[in-house]
Design a protein around this motif. Structure first.
Motif, PDB file in Angstrom:
ATOM      1  N   UNK A 652       0.828  -1.200   0.000  1.00  0.00           N
ATOM      2  CA  UNK A 652       0.000   0.000   0.000  1.00  0.00           C
ATOM      3  C   UNK A 652       0.865   1.253   0.000  1.00  0.00           C
ATOM      4  N   UNK A 653       1.905   1.260   0.819  1.00  0.00           N
ATOM      5  CA  UNK A 653       2.801   2.423   0.903  1.00  0.00           C
ATOM      6  C   UNK A 653       3.450   2.723  -0.445  1.00  0.00           C
ATOM      7  N   UNK A 654       4.008   1.686  -1.074  1.00  0.00           N
ATOM      8  CA  UNK A 654       4.707   1.890  -2.345  1.00  0.00           C
ATOM      9  C   UNK A 654       3.738   2.351  -3.422  1.00  0.00           C
ATOM     10  N   UNK A 655       2.524   1.762  -3.444  1.00  0.00           N
ATOM     11  CA  UNK A 655       1.536   2.146  -4.462  1.00  0.00           C
ATOM     12  C   UNK A 655       1.136   3.613  -4.311  1.00  0.00           C
ATOM     13  N   UNK A 656       0.874   4.040  -3.092  1.00  0.00           N
ATOM     14  CA  UNK A 656       0.474   5.433  -2.860  1.00  0.00           C
ATOM     15  C   UNK A 656       1.592   6.380  -3.251  1.00  0.00           C
ATOM     16  N   UNK A 657       2.829   6.064  -2.900  1.00  0.00           N
ATOM     17  CA  UNK A 657       3.940   6.957  -3.211  1.00  0.00           C
ATOM     18  C   UNK A 657       4.208   7.019  -4.712  1.00  0.00           C
ATOM     19  N   UNK A 658       4.049   5.904  -5.418  1.00  0.00           N
ATOM     20  CA  UNK A 658       4.217   5.919  -6.880  1.00  0.00           C
ATOM     21  C   UNK A 658       3.210   6.876  -7.514  1.00  0.00           C
ATOM     22  N   UNK A 659       1.958   6.746  -7.107  1.00  0.00           N
ATOM     23  CA  UNK A 659       0.915   7.572  -7.712  1.00  0.00           C
ATOM     24  C   UNK A 659       1.052   9.033  -7.300  1.00  0.00           C
ATOM     25  N   UNK A 660       1.445   9.275  -6.047  1.00  0.00           N
ATOM     26  CA  UNK A 660       1.681  10.653  -5.628  1.00  0.00           C
ATOM     27  C   UNK A 660       2.807  11.281  -6.446  1.00  0.00           C
ATOM     28  N   UNK A 661       3.912  10.543  -6.605  1.00  0.00           N
ATOM     29  CA  UNK A 661       5.038  11.073  -7.382  1.00  0.00           C
ATOM     30  C   UNK A 661       4.630  11.332  -8.828  1.00  0.00           C
ATOM     31  N   UNK A 662       3.839  10.428  -9.397  1.00  0.00           N
ATOM     32  CA  UNK A 662       3.399  10.617 -10.780  1.00  0.00           C
ATOM     33  C   UNK A 662       2.492  11.846 -10.906  1.00  0.00           C
ATOM     34  N   UNK A 663       1.573  12.026  -9.932  1.00  0.00           N
ATOM     35  CA  UNK A 663       0.683  13.185  -9.987  1.00  0.00           C
ATOM     36  C   UNK A 663       1.438  14.473  -9.707  1.00  0.00           C
ATOM     37  N   UNK A 664       2.443  14.416  -8.836  1.00  0.00           N
ATOM     38  CA  UNK A 664       3.273  15.599  -8.606  1.00  0.00           C
ATOM     39  C   UNK A 664       4.010  15.978  -9.882  1.00  0.00           C
TER      40      UNK A 664
END
Length: 1632
Positions: A652-664
């Motif tokens: 869950x942590x890695x998935x959220x951070x991937x998507x946050x980084x992509x949206x950033x």
């Protein structure tokens, strides 16, 4: 008398020694009379030592003390063994005798010590008592105890008790020498203090109060050294110690430590408590103590200190010294200056008044005093110097008392007053304020009820307390210095984790934190504290409140975190505490705000620890790349086949951070080409995609690695999906989906291999198989959304999985040997089939040529339903199995297997529901003949409900939905059994939040299926009754669990009005069954309970969050369940709006409904002839008439002819205003549409006055709208003529309100006549014009003129238009609001629009009001004057005078404490005791005795004499006395003992006064009471007997001016007691 007795004895015996010996020759128990005589004799010998020989008398005195008096004190006491207090507390004769003996023996010892010729005897006796005190309190020290140990003298029979030791020390203490016996006095003081400060025990109950109340004051008065020792040991420097006991001692020593009021301060040899900060801290601790008696002692000490300071002193300014290390800039706890004497006296007078008033817990008494609190701040703060003149801790004591009050209204007032401080006042930095906020204030804020919506605040608005909390916190934090701000916020957040907070307080505290302006205050510790708070929010059951709190806490983190002190890893771990399905959903405003925060602060985050293969500062992209790489890595040691599934947290942590980084990244490149974002996302996903591409071909990838990659893939797909958005609008989602599509075949190949190759063989593998099948379903859904490019290969894998699973199941079923691996594979295969069936049911439109569905259907049809998976033999169980089965349980394995069977069967039944026979004898298709035996399957379904856990029964309910309609005719009893079993499960789930609603929905769908309802109504059997019974049970459940009825009525109404495709196959009219279940619609129309306050609070807060809309992410990501109770009525009303009066079925339903509603109204009216506004009866009647108004357009003339009488009859009932308006409205509409009913309307005015006196105004109000009624009539003259005839006769009615209504109607009707120029009415012109002119020109400003103006301006007559305002908004929102209905009854039009289960065109003309009516404010003319004069008083800045309650001493204390001599007790308690005795032995009634007891205690009488002490146990006595008996000495004297008692008191110097009317009685206004007075009160009926009057010195009568000859005895006694008290107060004032 005592002197005469002693002289007589000495005259008879010239040798005092022989006389002493004779008196001491008693047999135990010692007679009190003899001991008292011994005391009298010794006292007389003191006065005349020449009567006996000096040395011989000294020896005799020593002998009497040693051989007689001391053993007497040591001797056994009455009562239980070892309980000396029994005598003191026992009201019986034994206790009184023992008390007399003790006092006499102690007095005799004092004389012996003085006659002994030296201090040795006194010192020896003091040491004897000291040993007793040391034995009572080991805390005094072992050295003290060892120093006083002495061998027991011959004849000793034990040690002294507490009471005896106190009496001895009181007697011999004055004989001790201050200098020579200094050490002994100091030891006595320390030992006595230790006893006074100790906790009570069973050995010596009351010893502490006894020592503190009698001994310590005596020691303090007699020896400065003892006083200093007491002072030094009383208040330790560390502040430790029992506050209650310390204040008990301080109150006893107040005369020495503080000085008497008006006298100089204590000298240098005596300590001055006012100069010691520890004393003031003890007083402050006492002011907020939980014990009421301790608080009163603290107030007494404070008042005594202020009075002493106001008196003469050695210097003008006096200050409390600071302790070492004290902040010099902090104001003193107490100071005094003669220059500011008046201001200080006023300050402390107001302060003590507030503290005393708070004891009452009565808000109407306390609220007028609160403005004085503002004046305290005005004096305590110097605005010019920006500092505190008086220590702010005194103000905090007041707030603490308010916060801890039992009255929650007072608590709320205190909190709001405190929160408004920084809005209304300019306060400097206050020492201790931060600790006070984090301590008492936050403890008080934890009470949920304080956040309730105040009257006048709209539903959906923020809680007033929540708003003030936000404003206060923002203001206070902004005023703090930077070095304090960080620690304060951290402590504030940690406090939120220190207890289990309820949902509402944690929400508003989080909201207040979130509104603090951005400042870099918190580091890692703060982030961890916020995470702990997030975990606290998870315990609440209200999902929306929980999600909103999470949103606020994330905003708090973004506002307050110093990014330089935290790393990306800290932030990512914090984000894992947020739930995606409740708050942090991608695509919400909160997600966008988080991305923007990361973008802005990306360069400033702290260094990352070296645990992901990277350390130091880096960008977000680098961090995510390292995070993904580290996640994908897997240790060689973790490649075993039997390893457990990895935890989901990391995925869950890695998935959220991937998507946050992509949206950033996409946010950075918002105005540039999208390929940059895609490149970054590809970089993030590359390690994952590499592994996924190899899954199908590389069989040596570690199992843990494959699990983690699939977990990450699943979390990416679930997190990335946006709610209500299009794929092409989201570049990140599109790229992710395309990347996953490329790996689909590899993933499918791996999953099918793992599921079909018997590689899953342990219990822990069941979780792994669930992961594989969830991935498979997600990928199939993904291909369905994007396109079936590789559909053949994908369905090939699905076909392979299907066939392999069937083979596995067939093989395992044929084997008899139970092995773990085989059984696990059996469960896995069944789950695979269930998933395949789910895929087929969702994708039924696809052409699946490669999949032979027939094989699957035949296999499902051959199921042995409810077949369980038997547990393997014990020898086959390895340690891994035991470990797994212990955590999950084999029962869950079995339940999963049975659950999957029913999933498969549900697929088959849904597909062939049209072919399912009604009986088992009908011919079926060959491959379905085995399975589709509906009776057998339903029986199996009932059995399954007993096997499966409650959260696994959904597929069984789905099967029942298909089976029950088929079997209701042929197997009714079996269907009823299924209803009962299903309802039993639903009832057991009512407290389970997660599974209840889905199960309830499925239950409703099969029990209230339209086909079931139709068949049950047709046959009218037991099933019909059972369905009705369940219906009412659901309605009953909805009164305690909001939202239950919503599901039922929504499903039924939707089925009747918008049938599904399956329902359309029925040949008969589906709506026809609605009439048979019309009670459901009736209950829906009138539904709505009066909720408890806690339930209403939750609903109000949820309404507030919902009103925030998209501003709160929780509203976006959580499911809108429509569980508001208003939606029940909204659904029913929208259902009725869709009915068509031209449809015969609809018309019959509407007419039946209207008749039943009128019957319901009549039933409610009969049940309560008078009901209160906003009561449940009022609300039900209001809802009935609202529904009738909605139905009115469907009524035709014939039907109205049937019910018009009932409608008119309802107008004659005494109705509340809101109902009155609705009835008048519907009558106006009826007469407008069908003028032919006017004759029946005119008949309503012909009834007798008795029937019309309360209802005529209703019909006159209808006439006020005559212009609407007759506007379509061709000839209006007859109607106008009849209206004038009717109205004129009521214009002269004796009732003012009736005249007002009639004149208003007359004015409007006459205006119509004048506009039409009707000549027939010319004869009436003079009368009418005169009447109207008179009412218009009324003189004066009285109520008559005001009411005439108000009734004309009233909305119903001035603004309301019966036709133009005929819409849902007016009926359900505007009219209830304007008629003062409680806000719970206001249904906004938005709720009709938002509720989409029943579809109505948005342009529906009934929705919105087009007139100005909806803009008006409530103003009922008949209630305008209510409360109009009370507003001004509330706005006063400070009341001129306030109510002040003297709080009685109502806390229980030791009996020994109550037995103190009056003077010592007065000094300790701070109250004066008079020399008045009230004798009430002749009074019989407990109420009179209780009232007298209360009066005597209040005015300080020395004693109340009653005929029996048992009266104090009477409830009526206690109700009147309010615990006064605990603070007033009560003496028992029987009526026949009164003569002796009066004579005894006369010998003691008392004047006996009778309260009676006699020939020689004195007038009360002229009589002067002696100081020592005894009042004798007579019997209630007979007064004072004649024989007793002869023994009285005087009788006093109360002058009377009325006819009644006597007053109540309690009233008479109270008048004389007050007159005595008044005269004594005047005398004392004259002396001063």
């Amino acid at each position: 008398m005592e002197r005469a007795l002693a002289d007589a004895l000495l005259a008879q015996s010239p040798d005092p020694r022989r006389l002493l010996g004779a008196l001491c020759a008693w047999e135990p128990p010692a007679p009190p009379e003899r001991v008292e005589t011994l005391r009298f004799l010794l006292q007389r010998l003191e006065e005349g030592p020449e009567r006996g020989g000096g040395a011989l008398l000294q020896e005799a005195a020593r002998e009497v003390a040693a051989r007689h008096l001391v053993p007497l004190l040591r001797g056994p006491r009455p009562g239980a063994a070892g309980e000396p207090g029994a005598a003191a507390g026992e009201p019986g004769a034994a206790g009184e005798r023992r008390r007399r003996v003790l006092r006499a023996a102690a007095g005799a010892l004092r004389s012996c010590a003085r006659l002994s010729g030296g201090p040795q005897l006194a010192a020896r006796l003091a040491r004897e008592a000291l040993r007793a005190l040391l034995a009572l309190s080991p805390a005094a020290g072992p050295q003290e105890a060892a120093a006083e140990e002495a061998p027991a003298a011959p004849g000793d029979c034990g040690r002294l008790g507490a009471e005896e030791a106190v009496e001895v020390l009181l007697a011999v203490g004055p004989c001790l020498r201050p200098r020579e016996d200094r050490a002994l006095l100091e030891r006595l003081a320390r030992a006595a203090l230790a006893v006074a400060l100790r906790d009570e025990d069973d050995e010596e109950p009351g010893a502490a109060a006894l020592v503190a109340g009698r001994l310590l004051p005596a020691l303090g008065r007699g020896s400065p050294a003892a006083l200093r020792a007491l002072w030094d040991g009383l208040l330790p420097r560390d502040g430790a110690g029992p506050v209650a006991r310390q204040l008990l001692v301080l109150s006893a020593l107040a005369e020495r430590l503080l000085g008497a009021p008006g006298e100089a301060a204590p000298g240098d040899e005596a300590p001055d408590a006012r100069r010691c900060p520890r004393f003031w801290r003890a007083v402050q601790a006492g002011l907020v103590h939980a014990d009421g008696l301790t608080r009163k002692r603290a107030r007494y000490l404070l008042r005594r200190a202020v009075e002493a300071s106001a008196g003469p002193g050695p210097e003008a300014g006096r200050h409390a010294r600071h302790d070492a290390g004290h902040d010099a800039h902090e104001p003193s706890l107490f100071w005094w200056s003669d220059k500011k004497k008046e201001e200080l006296l006023k300050f402390w007078e107001n302060y003590i008044l507030i503290m005393e008033t708070l004891e009452g817990n009565q808000i109407h008494v306390i609220k007028p005093v609160l403005p004085k609190l503002n004046s305290l701040f005005d004096f305590a703060v110097s605005v010019e110097k920006a500092c505190w003149l008086l220590h702010p801790s005194w103000h905090m004591c007041i707030y603490r008392r308010m916060f801890e009050s039992e009255n929650k209204t007072l608590t709320k007032e205190g909190i709001i007053h405190f929160l408004e401080l920084y809005e209304t006042k300019s306060l400097p930095g206050a020492p201790g304020f931060s600790e006070f906020i984090i301590g008492p204030l936050m403890e008080a804020l934890s009470e949920s009820s304080l956040y309730s919506r105040s009257p006048g605040h709209k539903i959906g608005s923020c809680s007033p307390l929540g708003m003030k909390l936000q404003t206060f916190l923002v203001t206070y934090v902004s005023l703090l210095s930077e070095d304090i701000k960080s620690s304060f916020l951290l402590k504030f957040i940690k406090k939120m984790t220190s207890r289990h907070w309820c949902a509402v307080p944690i929400l508003f505290l989080s909201r207040a934190l979130a509104h603090i302006p951005r400042c870099k205050m918190l580091g890692v510790e703060g982030l961890l504290a916020l995470r702990d708070v997030l975990q606290c929010t998870m315990i609440t059951h209200q999902i929306l409140l929980r999600g909103a709190a999470q949103c606020y806490l994330l905003q708090t983190a973004m506002n307050l975190i110093d990014v330089e002190k935290v790393s990306f890893s800290d932030v990512s771990n914090f984000l894992m505490s947020l739930r995606q399905e409740e708050s942090l959903g991608r695509g919400t405003a909160l997600w966008t705000e988080l991305c923007d925060w990361l973008r802005v602060n990306e360069k400033y985050f702290g260094e990352i620890p070296d645990y992901i293969g990277f350390s130091g500062r880096c960008s977000l992209n680098v961090y995510v790349q390292c995070l993904v790489q580290d996640y994908i890595k897997s240790s060689v040691l973790e490649t075993g086949e039997n390893c457990f599934m990895p935890d989901w947290y990391e995925a869950k942590l890695v998935a959220v951070m991937i998507l946050l980084a992509a949206d950033v990244e996409e946010m950075k490149n918002k105005y540039s080409e999208r390929k940059n974002t895609q490149n970054e996302l590809k970089t993030f996903l590359q390690p994952l995609m590499d592994v996924l591409m190899k899954l199908g071909t590389n069989a040596y990838i570690p199992l843990l690695k494959t699990d983690k990659c699939l977990q990450l893939l699943l979390k990416l797909l679930q997190t990335c999906s946006l709610k209500d958005s299009l794929t092409q609008d989201d570049g990140v989602l599109t790229l992710l989906q395309n990347s996953v599509m490329a790996t689909t075949e590899s993933i499918f190949e791996f999953i099918v291999r793992r599921l079909t190759a018997s590689e899953l063989s342990t219990v822990s593998d069941l979780e792994r198989s669930h992961l594989y099948l969830t991935i498979l379903s997600e990928l199939v859904n993904l291909h369905g959304k994007i396109g079936w490019n590789n559909s053949n290969s994908i369905w090939g894998f699905v076909s392979l999985l299907n066939n392999a699973s069937i083979l596995h199941l067939q093989d395992v079923n044929s084997e008899k040997d139970l092995k773990l691996g085989k059984q696990i594979q059996k469960v896995v295969s069944m789950e695979c089939l269930a998933v395949v069936c789910g895929i087929l049911s969702q994708k039924s439109d696809l052409h699946l040529d490669s999949l032979d569905i027939g094989i699957l259907e035949k296999f499902i049809s051959s199921f042995h339903l409810n077949q369980i998976v038997r547990k393997p033999h014990a020898e086959e169980q390895n340690s891994l199995f035991e470990e797994s089965s212990s955590s999950q349980g084999w029962g869950r394995v079995v339940a999963q297997y049975v659950h999957d069977q029913w999933l498969c069967l549900s697929f088959l039944l849904n597909k062939y529901h049209d072919l399912t026979p009604a009986t088992e004898v009908e011919m079926l298709e060959p491959f379905l003949q085995v399975a589709l035996k509906p009776g057998s399957i339903l029986q199996s379904a009932i059995e399954a409900l007993t096997i499966l856990p409650s959260d696994q029964v959904l597929p069984v309910f789905h099967c029942m939905k298909i089976l029950v309609p088929k079997l209701l005719c042929s197997s009714e009893s079996l269907c009823i059994e299924s209803f009962d079993m299903a309802w039993k499960i639903i009832s057991s789930l009512s407290n389970t939040q997660l599974t209840f609603w889905s199960n309830l929905k499925a239950f409703v769908q099969f029990v209230f299926d339209i086909r079931v309802l139709t068949v049950a109504a047709k046959i009218k059997g037991q099933a019909f009754s059972k369905i009705k019974e369940i219906m009412y049970k659901i309605i009953e459940m909805s009164t305690t669990k909001t939202g239950v009825f919503n599901i039922l009525i929504s499903y039924c109404c939707r089925s009747w009005i918008v049938p599904s495709s399956a329902d359309l196959t029925l040949s008969q009219d589906l709506f026809s069954s609605a009439r048979d279940y019309i009670e459901l619609v009736i209950e829906g129309c009138i539904f709505g309970t009066v909720f408890r306050r806690d339930q209403r609070l939750i609903q109000d807060v949820q309404a507030y969050i919902e009103n925030l809309g998209c501003k709160c992410a929780a509203n976006i990501v959580t499911e809108n369940t429509n569980r508001d109770d208003h939606y029940v009525r909204v659904c029913a009303i929208k259902f009725l709006c869709l009915l068509d009066g031209s449809n015969v079925s609809h018309k019959m339903f509407i007419e039946d409904l209207a008749i039943k509603l009128l019957d319901k109204d009549e039933l409610v009216s009969r049940s309560r002839t008078r009901y209160y506004v906003n009561s449940l009866q009022h609300r039900v009647k209001n809802r009935v008439w609202q529904t009738l108004l909605v139905l009115f357009p469907q009524f035709d003339q014939n039907f109205l002819d049937q019910i018009i009488g009932k409608i008119f009859e309802a107008g004659f009932v005494n109705n509340q205003a809101s109902i009155k308006y609705l009835i008048e409205w519907i009558i106006i509409l009826i007469l407008h549409k069908f003028p032919q009913f006017l004759p029946k309307f005119w008949n309503c005015f012909c009834y007798g006055e008795e029937k019309l006196k309360m209802s005529i105004c209703t019909f006159l109000s209808v006439l006020s709208h005559l212009d609407i009624i007759i506007q379509n009539m061709s000839d209006m003259k007859p109607a106008l003529k009849q209206a004038l005839t009717v109205v004129l006769q009521w214009c002269f009615n004796y009732n003012f309100s009736v005249r007002l209504y009639a004149l208003l109607a007359l004015k409007k009707i006459w205006a119509m006549c004048k506009a039409l120029h009707v000549e027939e009415f010319d004869a009436l012109t003079a009368v009418i014009e005169s009447s109207l002119h008179q009412v218009e020109t009324m003189h004066g400003a009285g109520n008559a003129k005001k009411n005439w103006q108000r009734i004309q301006e009233h909305f119903f007559f001035a603004t309301f238009h019966p036709l133009k305002d005929y819409n849902l908004e007016t009926i359900f929102y505007t009219l209830p609001r304007l008629s003062d209905l409680v806000e719970d009854e206001w249904i906004t039009i938005n709720k009709f629009i938002k509720f989409t289960d029943i579809p109505i065109d948005s342009a529906f003309h009934w929705y919105l009001s087009q007139t100005e009516l909806h803009e008006l404010k409530p103003s009922d003319w008949s209630q305008q004057d209510i409360g109009s004069n009370s507003i001004e008083g509330d706005n006063q800045s400070e009341w001129i005078d306030v109510q002040k309650k003297m709080i009685p001493w109502k806390n229980n204390v030791s009996n020994l404490e109550l037995d103190l001599v009056f003077q010592d007790r007065a000094a300790k308690l701070g109250k004066s005791i008079s020399r008045l005795i009230v004798v009430a032995s002749l009074i019989d009634k407990p109420t009179n005795l209780g009232g007298l007891c209360r009066t005597c205690e209040i005015f300080g009488a020395s004693a109340l004499v009653v005929g029996s002490l048992h009266c104090i146990n009477d409830k009526q006595f206690q109700h009147l006395s309010v615990s006064a008996e605990q603070w007033l000495p009560l003496v028992e004297v029987k009526p026949h003992q009164l003569v002796d008692y009066l004579q005894k008191k006369k010998t003691e110097g008392y004047t006996t006064i009778g309260v009676e009317q006699t020939a020689k009685s004195s007038d009360l206004t002229e009589y002067c009471f002696p100081e020592k007075s005894l009042l004798l009160l007579g019997n209630e009926r007979e007064g004072i007997p004649a024989n007793l009057i002869q023994h009285l010195d005087v009788c006093v009568e109360i002058p009377q001016h009325g006819i009644i000859r006597s007053l109540n005895v309690h009233v008479s006694g109270a008048l004389l007691i007050w007159e005595y008290t008044r005269q004594q107060m005047v005398k004392q004032k004259d002396i001063k």
